[in-house]
Design an enzyme around this catalytic site. Structure first.
Site, PDB file in Angstrom:
ATOM      1  N   HIS A   1       0.964  -1.246   0.020  1.00 38.09           N
ATOM      2  CA  HIS A   1       0.266   0.064  -0.014  1.00 38.09           C
ATOM      3  C   HIS A   1       1.018   1.371  -0.068  1.00 38.09           C
ATOM      4  CE1 HIS A   1       1.045  -0.317   4.122  1.00 38.09           C
ATOM      5  NE2 HIS A   1       0.446   0.724   4.258  1.00 38.09           N
TER       6      HIS A   1
ATOM      7  N   LYS B   1       9.474  -2.494   3.307  1.00 32.71           N
ATOM      8  CA  LYS B   1      10.584  -2.367   4.353  1.00 32.71           C
ATOM      9  C   LYS B   1      10.754  -3.709   5.031  1.00 32.71           C
ATOM     10  CE  LYS B   1      13.986   0.474   5.822  1.00 32.71           C
ATOM     11  NZ  LYS B   1      14.789  -0.620   5.743  1.00 32.71           N
TER      12      LYS B   1
ATOM     13  N   LYS C   1       3.832  -2.406  11.909  1.00 34.87           N
ATOM     14  CA  LYS C   1       4.710  -1.681  12.719  1.00 34.87           C
ATOM     15  C   LYS C   1       4.849  -0.153  11.709  1.00 34.87           C
ATOM     16  CE  LYS C   1       7.980  -4.088  13.966  1.00 34.87           C
ATOM     17  NZ  LYS C   1       9.170  -4.812  14.012  1.00 34.87           N
TER      18      LYS C   1
ATOM     19  N   LYS D   1       9.950  -8.912   4.737  1.00 42.23           N
ATOM     20  CA  LYS D   1      10.873  -9.532   5.225  1.00 42.23           C
ATOM     21  C   LYS D   1      11.617 -10.652   4.791  1.00 42.23           C
ATOM     22  CE  LYS D   1      12.196  -9.414   9.668  1.00 42.23           C
ATOM     23  NZ  LYS D   1      12.189  -8.338  10.731  1.00 42.23           N
TER      24      LYS D   1
ATOM     25  N   SER E   1      15.801   3.493  10.536  1.00 42.47           N
ATOM     26  CA  SER E   1      16.029   3.126   9.087  1.00 42.47           C
ATOM     27  C   SER E   1      15.298   4.135   8.133  1.00 42.47           C
ATOM     28  CB  SER E   1      15.598   1.787   8.850  1.00 42.47           C
ATOM     29  OG  SER E   1      16.354   0.924   9.127  1.00 42.47           O
TER      30      SER E   1
HETATM   31  P1  NAD Z   1      20.838 -10.725  17.408  1.00 44.14           P
HETATM   32  O1  NAD Z   1      21.045 -11.876  16.435  1.00 44.14           O
HETATM   33  O2  NAD Z   1      21.585  -9.650  17.511  1.00 44.14           O
HETATM   34  O3  NAD Z   1      20.764 -11.297  18.859  1.00 44.14           O
HETATM   35  C1  NAD Z   1      19.762 -12.421  19.213  1.00 44.14           C
HETATM   36  C2  NAD Z   1      20.368 -12.901  20.530  1.00 44.14           C
HETATM   37  O4  NAD Z   1      19.558 -13.930  21.094  1.00 44.14           O
HETATM   38  C3  NAD Z   1      21.749 -13.561  20.542  1.00 44.14           C
HETATM   39  O5  NAD Z   1      22.613 -13.063  21.513  1.00 44.14           O
HETATM   40  C4  NAD Z   1      21.369 -15.056  20.622  1.00 44.14           C
HETATM   41  O6  NAD Z   1      22.404 -15.677  21.066  1.00 44.14           O
HETATM   42  C5  NAD Z   1      20.190 -15.066  21.495  1.00 44.14           C
HETATM   43  N1  NAD Z   1      19.404 -16.218  21.427  1.00 44.14           N
HETATM   44  C6  NAD Z   1      19.203 -17.113  20.482  1.00 44.14           C
HETATM   45  N2  NAD Z   1      18.613 -18.266  20.856  1.00 44.14           N
HETATM   46  C7  NAD Z   1      18.342 -17.817  22.305  1.00 44.14           C
HETATM   47  C8  NAD Z   1      17.486 -18.614  23.164  1.00 44.14           C
HETATM   48  N3  NAD Z   1      17.253 -19.830  22.642  1.00 44.14           N
HETATM   49  N4  NAD Z   1      17.467 -18.059  24.219  1.00 44.14           N
HETATM   50  C9  NAD Z   1      17.979 -16.995  24.645  1.00 44.14           C
HETATM   51  N5  NAD Z   1      18.673 -16.092  23.527  1.00 44.14           N
HETATM   52  C10 NAD Z   1      18.848 -16.815  22.326  1.00 44.14           C
HETATM   53  O7  NAD Z   1      19.343 -10.463  17.089  1.00 44.14           O
HETATM   54  P2  NAD Z   1      18.734  -8.985  16.954  1.00 44.14           P
HETATM   55  O8  NAD Z   1      18.837  -8.167  16.019  1.00 44.14           O
HETATM   56  O9  NAD Z   1      19.037  -8.535  18.649  1.00 44.14           O
HETATM   57  O10 NAD Z   1      17.046  -9.409  17.146  1.00 44.14           O
HETATM   58  C11 NAD Z   1      16.355 -10.189  18.234  1.00 44.14           C
HETATM   59  C12 NAD Z   1      14.897 -10.028  18.107  1.00 44.14           C
HETATM   60  O11 NAD Z   1      14.259  -8.663  17.724  1.00 44.14           O
HETATM   61  C13 NAD Z   1      14.271 -10.635  16.591  1.00 44.14           C
HETATM   62  O12 NAD Z   1      12.870 -10.919  17.253  1.00 44.14           O
HETATM   63  C14 NAD Z   1      14.276  -9.716  15.679  1.00 44.14           C
HETATM   64  O13 NAD Z   1      13.247  -9.881  14.652  1.00 44.14           O
HETATM   65  C15 NAD Z   1      13.844  -8.419  16.595  1.00 44.14           C
HETATM   66  N6  NAD Z   1      14.231  -7.183  15.983  1.00 44.14           N
HETATM   67  C16 NAD Z   1      15.522  -6.748  15.570  1.00 44.14           C
HETATM   68  C17 NAD Z   1      15.477  -5.370  15.128  1.00 44.14           C
HETATM   69  C18 NAD Z   1      16.951  -4.790  14.785  1.00 44.14           C
HETATM   70  O14 NAD Z   1      17.187  -3.808  14.398  1.00 44.14           O
HETATM   71  N7  NAD Z   1      17.989  -5.751  14.743  1.00 44.14           N
HETATM   72  C19 NAD Z   1      14.574  -4.523  14.967  1.00 44.14           C
HETATM   73  C20 NAD Z   1      13.323  -4.916  14.908  1.00 44.14           C
HETATM   74  C21 NAD Z   1      13.035  -6.359  15.579  1.00 44.14           C
END
Ligand code: NAD
Length: 477
Positions: A67, A72, A96, A108, A365
């Site tokens: 839309h 993104k 979002k 995504k 972003s």
């Molecule tokens: P990341 O890979 O930097 O970190 C994820 C962390 O979770 C790692 O330290 C990993 O070791 C840990 N992990 C993995 N399995 C695990 C488990 N079973 N129990 C506990 N910890 C565990 O990822 P991120 O970018 O921080 O993303 C985390 C969440 O945030 C995701 O759901 C992602 O979609 C969401 N998110 C990220 C962003 C971003 O800007 N990076 C933006 C919006 C949403």
């Protein structure tokens, strides 16, 4: 991570939450269906020669809603990536972006890979090949589809993707805007790396500005002294926990990682755990807290604020009833299943939903994309002019200071702070703070303003879906 066997999948969970909200709206049924469904999902399988052998990888890019364009959404690198998951995450991106008024549709991507299994050069080969497959189909493109980091990816991968796109589009003057979350030297923006965690902090600050909302969770007071448990000390969890500890007086009592959890009632130093993980690869041998091998059990420990910041589906029907935290902020996408959401709501737990809580990333972003399209750093034109105008005021105040003698004087720290024009980082923080405050207020208005809305998630969906619906209506649908 797949949802537990007796529960809906992640995408079905998102649809259930969507359906709960649209049941309270007056949308034509056709439009409701159009908004809910995912427009397209592209699956790619490609081979890369590594260590003398051909390895075949599977990746996805899903577009939920166009839309607004570009669409993104991040690119995730994890073994658990699958079509259901990318579609759920793409749908969440649509809602979002609408909620925080970032002018994008939702998308995504994901690649089934364990980044720990490959060295840097191998990861670069795989990432570039994946980017090539997506870019040649316009699934990476500054005006159509703009990825960003997610789990398992960061600045490094975004820089490779941007460079790959540029190589394929040598005359595109806006090539840098094809992806966000890049390092500063490759066209990134100050404050993007920590933006999602910073957004979680701003979201909590805004929540605690409203005593009525704090009361709804059964708590009192401010963020100061609140006991926090965080799951996942990656990009989002680390920054959120660090800022809350260092700037808001929160006590981080539990940290859950993939190799178990740390717990210490007196608080755990977030930066030193992060340094430990970088050095030792996990938390298990960290000395200044008790280690529990079954990390997920610590989700159920007593605390004020629970921050799941790792995976989806971690709070589900198997543990929801035992979760003690009165406030959960979903830093990860989809950490609470639809079934668990029902259980927690009936217990009175307040949930700050993912589509709002982790929107800091897409917000900054958006600023980065605008910076790339305008080819100029934020603040470059105004900063010195702003400082010169402030100098005029300070000069006048100093004249008054001399005139009044001991009765009044200009404080040196005021002068220092006031004279400094805002740089890019300050402008980014200000834009992010404003976005998080306004979006929260739009949700709470619906939460408190309608008798049939009893939780923030439904309120968030209502606000977001209404905006998407208006945009489709304006297109004549
Ligand atoms: P990341 O890979 O930097 O970190 C994820 C962390 O979770 C790692 O330290 C990993 O070791 C840990 N992990 C993995 N399995 C695990 C488990 N079973 N129990 C506990 N910890 C565990 O990822 P991120 O970018 O921080 O993303 C985390 C969440 O945030 C995701 O759901 C992602 O979609 C969401 N998110 C990220 C962003 C971003 O800007 N990076 C933006 C919006 C949403």
């Amino acid at each position: 991570m797949a949802a537990p066997a007796n529960e809906p999948t992640f995408r079905e969970s998102v649809d259930l939450m969507f359906n709960r909200a649209v049941a309270l709206m007056d949308l034509p049924p056709g439009l409701e269906e159009k908004i809910r469904v995912c427009n397209s999902t592209y699956t790619v399988r490609f081979g890369v020669r590594l260590r003398g052998k051909i390895h075949t990888f599977t990746g996805y890019r899903s577009v939920h809603s166009e839309h607004m364009e570009p669409v993104k959404g991040g690119i995730r690198f994890a073994m658990s990536v699958n079509q259901d998951e990318v579609e759920a995450l793409a749908a969440l991106m649509t809602y979002k972006c609408a909620l925080v008024e970032a002018p994008f549709g939702g998308s995504k991507g994901g690649l089934c890979i364990n980044p720990r299994d490959y060295d840097e050069h191998e990861m670069e080969q795989v990432t570039r090949r994946f980017a090539y497959e997506l870019a040649k189909r316009d699934l990476i493109n500054p005006s159509q589809n703009v990825p960003a980091p997610d789990m398992g990816t960061g600045e490094r991968e975004m820089a490779w993707i941007a460079d790959q796109y540029r190589r394929m589009n040598t005359t595109d003057i806006n090539a840098a805007a094809c992806v966000t979350g890049k390092p500063i030297h490759a066209g990134g923006i100050q404050g993007r790396t920590e933006a999602t965690g910073r957004g979680v902090q701003y979201a909590l600050r805004e929540f605690f500005r409203h005593p009525e909302d704090v009361k709804a969770s059964g708590m009192t007071g401010t963020l100061d002294g609140k006991r926090v448990i965080v799951q996942g000390l990656g990009n989002v969890g680390f920054h959120a926990a660090k800022f809350l500890q260092e700037e808001d007086g929160c006590k981080i009592v539990g940290i859950i990682e993939y190799d178990g959890a740390l717990y210490n009632e007196d608080g755990i130093d977030v930066q030193s755990v992060r340094d430990w993980i970088v050095k030792h690869g996990g938390v298990s041998s960290y000395p200044d807290a008790t280690h529990t091998a079954e990390g997920a059990d610590v989700l159920e420990h007593d605390c004020d604020i629970l921050i799941p910041a790792a995976l989806e589906g971690v709070i589900n029907l198997s543990n929801a009833a035992r979760i003690k935290a009165p406030l959960i902020i979903e830093a990860a996408n989809g950490p609470i299943t639809a079934g668990a959401d029902d259980v927690l709501r009936s217990k009175g737990t307040v949930i700050i939903p993912d589509m709002y809580a982790n929107a800091g990333g897409v917000t900054v972003s958006y600023f980065e994309w605008v910076k790339n399209l305008s080819h100029i750093r934020f603040g470059r034109m105004q900063r010195r002019q702003e400082e010169a105008r402030h100098q005029l005021v300070v000069d006048e105040l100093e004249r008054l200071d001399r005139y009044l003698g001991d009765a009044w004087s200009l404080r040196p720290e005021f002068k220092k702070k006031y004279l400094r024009g805002a740089d890019e980082l300050e402008l980014v923080r200000s834009g992010l703070d404003d976005t998080m405050r306004i979006a929260y207020q739009s949700m709470r208005e619906v939460w408190h303003g309608r008798e049939d809305v009893t939780d923030l998630r439904t309120a968030a969906y209502l606000v977001a879906i209404e905006k998407v619906a208006k945009s489709y209506r304006a297109k004549g649908l």
